[in-house]
Design a protein around this motif. Structure first.
Motif, short mmCIF file in Angstrom:
data_model
loop_
_atom_site.label_atom_id
_atom_site.label_comp_id
_atom_site.label_asym_id
_atom_site.label_seq_id
_atom_site.Cartn_x
_atom_site.Cartn_y
_atom_site.Cartn_z
N ARG A 1 10.86 7.85 -9.49
CA ARG A 1 9.78 8.61 -10.10
C ARG A 1 10.09 10.11 -10.07
N ASP A 2 9.36 10.86 -10.90
CA ASP A 2 9.42 12.31 -10.82
C ASP A 2 8.81 12.75 -9.50
N LEU A 3 9.34 13.83 -8.94
CA LEU A 3 8.92 14.24 -7.61
C LEU A 3 8.56 15.72 -7.58
N PRO A 4 7.57 16.09 -6.79
CA PRO A 4 7.28 17.52 -6.59
C PRO A 4 8.49 18.23 -5.98
N ASP A 5 8.60 19.52 -6.23
CA ASP A 5 9.74 20.29 -5.72
C ASP A 5 9.88 20.18 -4.21
N ALA A 6 8.75 20.20 -3.50
CA ALA A 6 8.82 20.15 -2.03
C ALA A 6 9.41 18.82 -1.56
N VAL A 7 9.11 17.75 -2.26
CA VAL A 7 9.65 16.44 -1.89
C VAL A 7 11.15 16.38 -2.20
N ILE A 8 11.54 16.94 -3.35
CA ILE A 8 12.97 16.98 -3.70
C ILE A 8 13.74 17.75 -2.63
N ASP A 9 13.22 18.92 -2.23
CA ASP A 9 13.89 19.73 -1.21
C ASP A 9 14.02 18.96 0.10
N TRP B 1 0.83 -1.20 0.00
CA TRP B 1 0.00 0.00 0.00
C TRP B 1 0.87 1.26 0.00
N LEU B 2 1.90 1.26 0.82
CA LEU B 2 2.79 2.43 0.89
C LEU B 2 3.52 2.65 -0.44
N ARG B 3 3.92 1.57 -1.07
CA ARG B 3 4.57 1.71 -2.38
C ARG B 3 3.58 2.26 -3.41
N GLY B 4 2.33 1.82 -3.32
CA GLY B 4 1.32 2.34 -4.23
C GLY B 4 1.15 3.83 -4.07
N ILE B 5 1.11 4.30 -2.82
CA ILE B 5 1.00 5.74 -2.56
C ILE B 5 2.23 6.47 -3.08
N ALA B 6 3.41 5.86 -2.84
CA ALA B 6 4.67 6.50 -3.24
C ALA B 6 4.72 6.77 -4.75
N PHE B 7 4.09 5.91 -5.54
CA PHE B 7 4.16 6.07 -6.99
C PHE B 7 2.83 6.58 -7.58
N ASN B 8 1.99 7.09 -6.72
CA ASN B 8 0.73 7.67 -7.16
C ASN B 8 0.98 9.12 -7.56
N ALA B 9 0.78 9.43 -8.84
CA ALA B 9 1.05 10.77 -9.35
C ALA B 9 0.15 11.82 -8.71
N ALA B 10 -0.98 11.41 -8.16
CA ALA B 10 -1.91 12.35 -7.54
C ALA B 10 -1.68 12.53 -6.05
N ALA B 11 -0.75 11.79 -5.47
CA ALA B 11 -0.50 11.89 -4.03
C ALA B 11 0.06 13.28 -3.69
N PRO B 12 -0.46 13.96 -2.67
CA PRO B 12 0.04 15.29 -2.30
C PRO B 12 1.49 15.23 -1.81
N ALA B 13 2.19 16.34 -1.96
CA ALA B 13 3.60 16.40 -1.57
C ALA B 13 3.78 16.11 -0.09
N ASP B 14 2.87 16.61 0.77
CA ASP B 14 3.06 16.38 2.20
C ASP B 14 2.94 14.91 2.57
N VAL B 15 2.11 14.17 1.82
CA VAL B 15 1.99 12.73 2.05
C VAL B 15 3.28 12.03 1.61
N LEU B 16 3.80 12.41 0.46
CA LEU B 16 5.03 11.80 -0.03
C LEU B 16 6.21 12.08 0.90
#
Length: 268
Positions: A43-51, A9-24
């Motif tokens: 995967r590609d990551l939102p800027d907040a997750v990269i930071d 389940w956690l891996r599914g969330i991790a690769f969900n393109a719609a998952a919010p940055a705070d969740v990731l």
């Protein structure tokens, strides 16, 4: 929920393109298991997750991010001077996926690696180890040595010399007159690649691995060309832009060269 199902389940969330940055970002915690590591690398990551990953205190997270093929290389620049040498080495080594096309690293990252005086605070690798990873990763664009030929740092001018044939005549002349002795000496040696007589005098035994490299790239004298035909070592000549255009005619006409001055491959 079983541990195995929770991990999926956690891996599914991790690769969900719609998952919010705070969740990731929450997946970067050790409690999330391998999901955060796989996400940072895969995967590609939102800027907040990269930071968040760039500043993450757990080295494994930063190492995983360093191998991410989906994040713009410029965003990974802080990892080139990461406190951990292993993180630096992972960035220098590139992705594990071995794609057909490798993205070049930006010049500022390459300069950081090639001018580093140490391999990280942890002391697990050296700056030379990291540079070795860099060159073998194919992440250095072919234009980089040429762009560095006039750089203020002598180490970068020295790297430019190693790609002597890609330099302009003006760049070669400047490097031959460089104020740094090591650069001048390397330039002098590099210039011999374009001198057929010098190549002939220093050619290793035909058939050796080093000889193949020389025959594929350097300016060749008629005597060397003829000996390649005699030793059935013509494939490198086909790749060499310096091979004389009349080489096949020389061979068919039975042209006889002067005695060679290099070692020949022994025949059984």
């Amino acid at each position: 929920m079983s541990d195995s199902l929770r991990e999926l389940w956690l891996r599914g969330i991790a690769f969900n393109a719609a998952a919010p940055a705070d969740v990731l970002i929450r997946l970067l915690d050790d409690a999330a298991g391998e999901a955060g590591l796989l996400m940072c690398e895969g995967r590609d990551l939102p800027d907040a997750v990269i930071d968040a990953a760039l500043r993450h205190p757990v080295e494994r997270i930063r190492r995983a991010l360093a191998r991410n093929l989906h994040v713009a290389p410029a965003r990974l620049a802080p990892l080139a001077s990461d406190p951990s040498g292993l993180v630096r080495a992972y960035l220098a080594g590139g992705t594990r996926l071995q794609p057909r096309w490798v993205r070049p690293l930006p010049d500022d990252i390459l300069v950081t690696f090639l001018t580093a005086q140490e391999g990280g605070e942890d002391g697990r690798v050296t700056e030379k180890d990291i540079v070795g990873e860099l060159w073998s990763s194919r992440q250095v664009p072919l234009s980089f040595p040429r762009d560095m030929a006039g750089h203020d740092h002598p180490a970068l001018r020295l790297y430019a010399v190693f790609q002597w044939q890609s330099l302009t005549a003006a760049q070669r002349h400047a490097l031959l007159d460089d104020p740094y002795p090591a650069v001048r000496e390397a330039a002098r040696k590099g210039s011999r690649q374009l001198e057929p007589e010098a190549v002939e005098a220093e050619l290793p035994p035909i058939g050796s691995r080093h000889a193949v490299s020389v025959l594929s790239t350097c300016a060749l004298s008629p005597a060397v060309v003829e000996q390649c035909f005699a030793d059935d070592e013509v494939d490198p000549l086909a790749r060499n832009r310096h091979t004389p255009a009349d080489a096949p005619m020389q061979r068919s006409a039975g042209w006889s060269p002067p005695g060679p001055t290099w070692g020949r491959r022994r025949r059984s």
